[in-house]
Design a protein around this motif. Structure first.
Motif, PDB file in Angstrom:
ATOM      1  N   CYS A 118     -21.850 118.840   5.887  1.00  0.00           N
ATOM      2  CA  CYS A 118     -22.962 118.129   6.296  1.00  0.00           C
ATOM      3  C   CYS A 118     -22.593 117.118   7.512  1.00  0.00           C
ATOM      4  O   CYS A 118     -22.527 115.824   6.912  1.00  0.00           O
ATOM      5  CB  CYS A 118     -24.049 117.579   5.283  1.00  0.00           C
ATOM      6  SG  CYS A 118     -23.311 116.180   4.625  1.00  0.00           S
ATOM      7  N   LEU A 121     -25.982 116.201  10.566  1.00  0.00           N
ATOM      8  CA  LEU A 121     -26.837 115.148  10.416  1.00  0.00           C
ATOM      9  C   LEU A 121     -26.378 113.691  10.617  1.00  0.00           C
ATOM     10  O   LEU A 121     -26.693 112.567  10.895  1.00  0.00           O
ATOM     11  CB  LEU A 121     -27.621 115.355   9.017  1.00  0.00           C
ATOM     12  CG  LEU A 121     -28.793 116.314   9.175  1.00  0.00           C
ATOM     13  CD1 LEU A 121     -29.036 116.756   7.733  1.00  0.00           C
ATOM     14  CD2 LEU A 121     -29.923 115.703   9.787  1.00  0.00           C
ATOM     15  N   LYS A 122     -25.063 113.700   9.937  1.00  0.00           N
ATOM     16  CA  LYS A 122     -24.177 112.440   9.722  1.00  0.00           C
ATOM     17  C   LYS A 122     -23.826 112.064  11.119  1.00  0.00           C
ATOM     18  O   LYS A 122     -23.739 110.762  11.549  1.00  0.00           O
ATOM     19  CB  LYS A 122     -22.717 112.843   9.006  1.00  0.00           C
ATOM     20  CG  LYS A 122     -23.185 112.272   7.638  1.00  0.00           C
ATOM     21  CD  LYS A 122     -21.707 112.197   6.742  1.00  0.00           C
ATOM     22  CE  LYS A 122     -21.946 112.517   5.266  1.00  0.00           C
ATOM     23  NZ  LYS A 122     -20.508 112.907   4.914  1.00  0.00           N
ATOM     24  N   MET A 125     -26.381 109.971  12.897  1.00  0.00           N
ATOM     25  CA  MET A 125     -26.711 108.825  12.431  1.00  0.00           C
ATOM     26  C   MET A 125     -26.567 107.506  12.951  1.00  0.00           C
ATOM     27  O   MET A 125     -25.116 107.261  13.081  1.00  0.00           O
ATOM     28  CB  MET A 125     -26.322 108.794  11.092  1.00  0.00           C
ATOM     29  CG  MET A 125     -26.909 107.699   9.931  1.00  0.00           C
ATOM     30  SD  MET A 125     -26.076 108.040   8.256  1.00  0.00           S
ATOM     31  CE  MET A 125     -26.961 109.501   7.648  1.00  0.00           C
ATOM     32  N   GLU A 127     -26.319 104.216  12.219  1.00  0.00           N
ATOM     33  CA  GLU A 127     -25.719 103.231  11.357  1.00  0.00           C
ATOM     34  C   GLU A 127     -24.026 103.513  11.465  1.00  0.00           C
ATOM     35  O   GLU A 127     -23.584 102.535  11.133  1.00  0.00           O
ATOM     36  CB  GLU A 127     -26.411 103.436  10.055  1.00  0.00           C
ATOM     37  CG  GLU A 127     -27.652 102.855   9.924  1.00  0.00           C
ATOM     38  CD  GLU A 127     -28.911 103.686  10.196  1.00  0.00           C
ATOM     39  OE1 GLU A 127     -28.501 104.948  10.633  1.00  0.00           O
ATOM     40  OE2 GLU A 127     -29.959 103.532  10.290  1.00  0.00           O
ATOM     41  N   ALA A 128     -23.815 104.795  11.613  1.00  0.00           N
ATOM     42  CA  ALA A 128     -22.443 105.113  11.554  1.00  0.00           C
ATOM     43  C   ALA A 128     -21.738 104.364  12.582  1.00  0.00           C
ATOM     44  O   ALA A 128     -20.492 104.169  12.342  1.00  0.00           O
ATOM     45  CB  ALA A 128     -22.272 106.619  11.678  1.00  0.00           C
TER      46      ALA A 128
ATOM     47  N   GLU B  58     -29.671 116.551  -0.601  1.00  0.00           N
ATOM     48  CA  GLU B  58     -29.240 116.147   0.644  1.00  0.00           C
ATOM     49  C   GLU B  58     -29.678 115.083   1.260  1.00  0.00           C
ATOM     50  O   GLU B  58     -29.242 113.913   1.822  1.00  0.00           O
ATOM     51  CB  GLU B  58     -29.051 117.334   1.728  1.00  0.00           C
ATOM     52  CG  GLU B  58     -27.702 117.095   2.735  1.00  0.00           C
ATOM     53  CD  GLU B  58     -27.590 118.144   3.604  1.00  0.00           C
ATOM     54  OE1 GLU B  58     -27.678 119.371   3.315  1.00  0.00           O
ATOM     55  OE2 GLU B  58     -27.199 117.949   4.809  1.00  0.00           O
ATOM     56  N   LEU B  62     -27.942 111.803   2.256  1.00  0.00           N
ATOM     57  CA  LEU B  62     -27.878 111.144   3.579  1.00  0.00           C
ATOM     58  C   LEU B  62     -28.367 109.607   3.386  1.00  0.00           C
ATOM     59  O   LEU B  62     -27.678 108.805   4.084  1.00  0.00           O
ATOM     60  CB  LEU B  62     -29.057 111.912   4.354  1.00  0.00           C
ATOM     61  CG  LEU B  62     -28.303 112.313   5.705  1.00  0.00           C
ATOM     62  CD1 LEU B  62     -26.865 113.384   5.370  1.00  0.00           C
ATOM     63  CD2 LEU B  62     -29.433 113.286   6.213  1.00  0.00           C
ATOM     64  N   THR B  65     -25.620 107.569   2.350  1.00  0.00           N
ATOM     65  CA  THR B  65     -24.416 107.531   3.380  1.00  0.00           C
ATOM     66  C   THR B  65     -25.069 106.428   4.440  1.00  0.00           C
ATOM     67  O   THR B  65     -24.213 105.470   4.724  1.00  0.00           O
ATOM     68  CB  THR B  65     -24.393 108.689   4.068  1.00  0.00           C
ATOM     69  OG1 THR B  65     -24.103 109.717   3.318  1.00  0.00           O
ATOM     70  CG2 THR B  65     -23.279 108.786   5.177  1.00  0.00           C
ATOM     71  N   ARG B  66     -26.420 106.290   4.749  1.00  0.00           N
ATOM     72  CA  ARG B  66     -26.704 105.530   5.625  1.00  0.00           C
ATOM     73  C   ARG B  66     -26.421 104.057   4.897  1.00  0.00           C
ATOM     74  O   ARG B  66     -26.061 103.126   5.757  1.00  0.00           O
ATOM     75  CB  ARG B  66     -28.194 105.879   5.750  1.00  0.00           C
ATOM     76  CG  ARG B  66     -28.576 105.500   7.198  1.00  0.00           C
ATOM     77  CD  ARG B  66     -30.054 105.925   7.334  1.00  0.00           C
ATOM     78  NE  ARG B  66     -31.102 105.230   6.547  1.00  0.00           N
ATOM     79  CZ  ARG B  66     -31.395 104.023   6.737  1.00  0.00           C
ATOM     80  NH1 ARG B  66     -31.242 103.427   8.081  1.00  0.00           N
ATOM     81  NH2 ARG B  66     -32.098 103.158   5.852  1.00  0.00           N
ATOM     82  N   LEU B 110     -18.569 109.728   0.398  1.00  0.00           N
ATOM     83  CA  LEU B 110     -19.768 110.393   0.801  1.00  0.00           C
ATOM     84  C   LEU B 110     -19.616 110.231   2.283  1.00  0.00           C
ATOM     85  O   LEU B 110     -19.983 111.501   2.965  1.00  0.00           O
ATOM     86  CB  LEU B 110     -21.069 109.752   0.156  1.00  0.00           C
ATOM     87  CG  LEU B 110     -22.157 110.498   0.543  1.00  0.00           C
ATOM     88  CD1 LEU B 110     -22.261 111.892  -0.161  1.00  0.00           C
ATOM     89  CD2 LEU B 110     -23.550 109.809  -0.196  1.00  0.00           C
ATOM     90  N   MET B 111     -19.375 109.042   2.753  1.00  0.00           N
ATOM     91  CA  MET B 111     -19.492 108.916   4.309  1.00  0.00           C
ATOM     92  C   MET B 111     -18.337 109.523   5.093  1.00  0.00           C
ATOM     93  O   MET B 111     -18.618 110.154   6.033  1.00  0.00           O
ATOM     94  CB  MET B 111     -19.324 107.392   4.341  1.00  0.00           C
ATOM     95  CG  MET B 111     -20.210 106.574   3.908  1.00  0.00           C
ATOM     96  SD  MET B 111     -19.845 104.702   3.515  1.00  0.00           S
ATOM     97  CE  MET B 111     -19.575 104.076   5.114  1.00  0.00           C
TER      98      MET B 111
END
Lengths: 199, 199
Positions: A118, A121-122, A125, A127-128, B58, B62, B65-66, B110-111
């Motif tokens: 995945c 989708l990351k 993001m 915020e990343a 997921e 997600l 992760t955020r 996760l990130m």
DNA sequence: ATAAATAATTTAACACTGTTAAGCAAAGGT
DNA sequence: ACCTTTGCTTAACAGTGTTAAATTATTTAT
């Protein structure tokens, strides 16, 4: 009684077929999607048969991990053999390590616990980027030479990030390391990169 | 009609309960063991309810992760705020990054896709050392200063390994990066470490 | 207050997963 | 011929994510 050997040879062959099939599936669909029944399908057997060759699914993964380490060692040895000067040898060896990781990326994933699910989708993001932006900002301040390209800053950022993330990953996967040594490696590396940041 | 808001508040609360429960389970049993039914158990509902708050499993990951990215950014900002000189700021920020990774290791996993399963068996795998030994060997040759401790060699090894593994991991997870930049980062780092290997 | 409508929650089901035990059919030995 | 072993499959169990239907509870309307 040569049939004993013939049978043993056949057994060894299906054992290898299981490993090959597993790697094929993973290459096509990723680790997440590897299942005993899919493996069985490829080798034209039913799932329970696999348990005559491996203790369980993890047994297959473990054997593939082992093969990965062996291949890696072989490639690194070969790289070393092509040079004589240690500094050149070392660079060639790490380059071989790098090449191995991408040539056999499925094995590398398995060996060093690099999960690559995945990402689509990351990546989207926002915020990343929050943390990255801050760090970029400070790095730019540290670069005193004028008119450095954006690429240059980016490279420095990744140099920092790589060593820190690498050290963290190694510690998370092989947990229970020398904390004092980690701190020294980390501080030394950071100081080193900062020191020669303009080169 | 304040009941609308009350209900909305309750909904928001169970949404957060789902996230909290998930993280709790992961902290206790690992990511591998997180399941919708287990989450439902903790929040005292049945599994299908979760799908009213998140699209699917997921979706939960997600969102976690955020949250991870947000926390990380906050910690890095705080670290920066405690200093004024950029070089000191940067070191503090990377230290904050490091601390975050271990304080919230489940989120970090996760990130950045750090999988940490089945280490016990891998650690006891002798083949895992085959490549390392070779590299150790060459590093020792490069260290000209006499009577360096084993720790010193080890530190150099991990410095190399960290940056290379880190860069590889980043590339494998966020696939599709600039290959040319990678090569430059890699070569520069290796040369840099070799150059100052005796310090 | 009672009936209808809507929302909240659960049960049941589907298609998977890893894994084990039971069954069956063919081959080998006596 | 029978018995035993081997190779393999079918069936099953407990678990997974997920969806649709059924049920219960709550709100709304009459």
């Amino acid at each position: 009684m040569g049939s004993k050997e013939r049978i043993a040879r056949l057994k060894e062959e299906t054992r290898m077929n299981i490993l090959d099939a597993s790697l094929e599936i993973v290459k096509e669909e990723g680790w997440q999607s590897l299942s005993m029944r899919k493996i069985a399908d490829r080798i034209e057997y039913t799932a329970p048969i696999i348990y005559e060759y491996f203790q369980n699914k993890e047994g297959i993964l473990l054997e593939l991990t082992r093969q990965g380490y062996i291949i890696l060692a072989r490639e690194i040895r070969a790289a070393r053999g092509q040079h004589v000067e240690p500094a050149v040898q070392l660079e060639a060896m790490w380059t071989a390590y790098w090449d191995f990781a991408f040539k056999y990326k499925e094995l590398y994933q398995l060996m060093y616990g690099v999960d690559m699910n995945c990402c689509e989708l990351k990546k989207r993001m926002p915020e990343a980027d929050l943390a990255d932006e801050q760090i970029y900002d400070v790095i730019e301040q540290l670069i005193t030479v004028k008119n450095r390209s954006e690429d240059f800053v980016c490279r420095k950022f990744y140099t920092f990030w790589s060593i820190i993330h690498g050290l963290i990953s190694i510690n998370l996967v092989n947990k229970g390391r020398n904390e004092e040594m980690n701190q020294r490696i980390l501080k030394d590396a950071i100081k080193g990169i900062i020191k020669y940041i303009n080169e």
